[in-house]
Scaffold this active site. Structure first.
Site, PDB file in Angstrom:
ATOM      1  N   SER A  74       3.590  -5.446 -32.384  1.00  0.00           N
ATOM      2  CA  SER A  74       5.038  -5.320 -32.397  1.00  0.00           C
ATOM      3  C   SER A  74       5.671  -6.348 -31.463  1.00  0.00           C
ATOM      4  CB  SER A  74       5.445  -3.882 -32.036  1.00  0.00           C
ATOM      5  OG  SER A  74       6.810  -3.656 -32.329  1.00  0.00           O
ATOM      6  N   GLU A 173       4.027  -9.142 -40.291  1.00  0.00           N
ATOM      7  CA  GLU A 173       4.253  -7.744 -40.638  1.00  0.00           C
ATOM      8  C   GLU A 173       5.469  -7.250 -39.875  1.00  0.00           C
ATOM      9  OE1 GLU A 173       3.810  -4.763 -38.670  1.00  0.00           O
ATOM     10  OE2 GLU A 173       3.522  -5.934 -36.846  1.00  0.00           O
ATOM     11  N   HIS A 241       2.611  -2.346 -37.696  1.00  0.00           N
ATOM     12  CA  HIS A 241       3.349  -1.174 -38.163  1.00  0.00           C
ATOM     13  C   HIS A 241       2.811  -0.765 -39.532  1.00  0.00           C
ATOM     14  CE1 HIS A 241       6.088  -3.479 -35.488  1.00  0.00           C
ATOM     15  NE2 HIS A 241       6.434  -2.281 -35.053  1.00  0.00           N
TER      16      HIS A 241
END
Length: 274
Positions: A74, A173, A241
């Site tokens: 992230s 992503e 994620h």
């Protein structure tokens, strides 16, 4: 501990708050520097998320530090790209304490034990990761594995640590983006030259990214923008994620992306040394 590692942490630091951040930026920077400089610490596994990691970069230097394992995903993409571009550190895009490890091995929103163990412990031979995805562009190509969370990759543009992905296998992503927001981000990367000369692309499954009924999906957008690049492309790998068990990818090592048949990554050099 189930994996044989001995965790150590400062409870007050881990639970600190400063608005929506996990403590003051100065305190988080000091904690990171301490972990990286402590010879008794062999790796840093982030607690979760990493929101605000980009606040630490301008005051961070590891030029003289011995590289260590850094594991997370992230917003940690900012730190991982910084360490690669400035110091050529290999880092690990994988589960975190409260976002992966908390759910357990093989569980939904948990972590993939095999890819984690191989990434963190293999020091001699090549190994392979089944990407559990589908092919959008066929072929096989080699390149350095780089990337991370799409939004954070995009925000490196214009900084001194802007990601150079030329010849790389680019990992992208994210979550919670509408298809048109993914469209904008991918077009920004394309128009800035960041998609030029890629060896391949590995895309996550982009959860919580549905648009209105009848609109394009993120997969439609990805196929439309990325397929013309003519490189191997995988859609739907459980990275970052994801609602599935999170794979661990070593960023900064050479790999081979194979999309003929069952899509997979062959890691061509160890991410760790004995």
């Amino acid at each position: 501990m189930r994996l044989g590692y001995k965790p150590t942490f400062d409870r007050s630091s881990v639970l600190a708050r400063d608005g929506f951040f996990a403590g003051l930026a100065a305190d988080r920077l000091a904690a990171l520097k301490q972990a990286l400089s402590d010879p008794a610490v062999h790796g840093v596994c982030f607690t979760r998320g990493g929101y605000g990691a980009n606040y630490l970069l301008e005051e961070l230097s590891v030029a003289l530090a011995r590289p260590k394992i850094l594991l997370g995903y992230s917003d940690l993409t900012s730190l991982q790209i910084f360490l690669w571009q400035k110091f050529r550190w290999v880092t690990f895009y994988g589960p975190m304490v409260a976002s992966g490890f908390d759910k357990g091995a093989g569980a939904p929103q948990g972590y993939d034990r095999d890819s984690l163990t191989r990434a963190l412990t293999e020091t001699k031979q090549e190994w392979s990761i089944d990407l559990h995805g589908e092919t959008l562009g066929s072929g096989r190509k080699e390149g350095v594995l780089l990337g991370g969370c799409l939004t954070l990759v995009e925000t490196t543009l214009g900084t001194p640590w802007e990601l150079d992905a030329s010849g790389a296998i680019l990992v992208l992503e994210d979550r919670g983006m509408k298809p048109w927001q993914v469209d904008r981000a991918l077009m920004h990367l394309r128009q800035s030259g960041k998609l030029r000369g890629l060896a391949g692309i590995v895309l996550g499954d982009f959860p919580d990214c549905e648009g209105p009924a009848g609109s394009e999906t993120v997969k439609d957008v990805a196929r439309r923008i990325l397929a013309p690049l003519g490189c191997p492309i995988v859609w739907g790998a459980p990275i970052g994620h994801t609602q599935r068990a999170i794979l661990t990818l070593p960023l900064g090592v050479r790999a081979r992306l194979i999309t003929d048949g069952s899509p997979r990554l062959e890691i061509l050099e160890p991410a760790c040394v004995a």
